[in-house]
Design a protein around this motif. Structure first.
Motif, short mmCIF file in Angstrom:
data_model
loop_
_atom_site.label_atom_id
_atom_site.label_comp_id
_atom_site.label_asym_id
_atom_site.label_seq_id
_atom_site.Cartn_x
_atom_site.Cartn_y
_atom_site.Cartn_z
N THR A 1 0.75 -1.29 -0.07
CA THR A 1 0.58 -0.17 0.40
C THR A 1 0.67 1.68 0.01
OG1 THR A 1 0.37 -0.04 2.37
CG2 THR A 1 -2.20 -1.23 1.41
N ARG B 1 0.70 6.15 1.05
CA ARG B 1 0.13 7.15 1.42
C ARG B 1 0.91 7.84 1.45
NH1 ARG B 1 -0.36 9.85 6.74
NH2 ARG B 1 0.77 8.78 7.32
N ASP C 1 -3.23 5.60 -3.80
CA ASP C 1 -3.83 6.86 -2.58
C ASP C 1 -5.26 7.71 -3.74
OD1 ASP C 1 -4.67 8.13 -0.69
OD2 ASP C 1 -2.99 8.66 0.56
N ASP D 1 -3.93 12.02 4.03
CA ASP D 1 -5.49 11.83 5.10
C ASP D 1 -4.30 10.85 5.81
OD1 ASP D 1 -5.15 10.02 3.28
OD2 ASP D 1 -7.38 9.57 2.78
N THR D 2 -4.94 9.95 6.59
CA THR D 2 -4.30 9.30 7.13
C THR D 2 -4.70 7.73 7.08
OG1 THR D 2 -6.54 8.65 9.00
CG2 THR D 2 -4.52 10.00 9.53
N THR D 3 -5.16 7.68 5.40
CA THR D 3 -6.02 6.41 5.02
C THR D 3 -4.63 6.12 4.42
OG1 THR D 3 -7.71 6.92 5.23
CG2 THR D 3 -7.77 5.24 3.76
#
Length: 148
Positions: free
Chosen positions: A62, A64, A89, A94-96
């Motif tokens: 992933t 971010r 992303d 953001d925090t996701t």
């Protein structure tokens, strides 16, 4: 007196349980940065190997974007042989994390490329984990091939 012994036994059991707990997967975080050129790409090689959890089934990655809202979007590609996945992303700063890009290529070397959708310097957090078919972490090492 029996209550005291029972309380100590319960407390010791709980403490031992927390100490022995191992999460199902162990992801590794790597912070990186891309230069201001629109075509900047960071290139890594992740090597997945067997360990006490068994043989690797897949590499899960992933990304971010850590930069401000006006920055271009960050993406990551995972490639092994003819297998490839991409993820982006969709929201900057953001925090996701992005949705996971999962390539089921077994043990071996995976190419991982981080890029962006336009000009402007970028900071990112890359998360990767080599996993067996049950989702438990297998051996993972990473090498930087190109850092732009």
């Amino acid at each position: 007196m029996n209550t005291s012994i029972l309380t100590k036994t319960l407390a010791s059991s709980l403490l031992l349980g927390f100490c022995l707990y191992t999460p199902a997967s162990f992801a590794v975080n790597l912070n990186g940065a891309l230069g201001s050129a629109a075509g900047a790409i960071d290139f890594y090689r992740v090597t997945c190997a067997s360990n006490t959890n068994g043989v690797t089934d897949n590499l899960k990655v992933t990304v971010r974007n850590l930069a401000s809202v006006t920055s271009p979007l960050m993406s990551v590609q995972v490639i092994k042989g003819i297998l490839a996945k991409n993820t982006t992303d969709a929201v900057n700063a953001d925090t996701t994390l992005s949705p996971a890009a999962i390539v089921k290529g077994g043990n071996g070397v995976y190419d991982v490329r981080v890029n962006k959708a336009g000009a402007g310097a970028e900071n990112y957090a890359l998360t990767y984990a080599c996993l067996n078919s049950a989702g438990k972490a297998t051996g993972a090492t990473i090498a930087t091939v190109q850092n732009q």
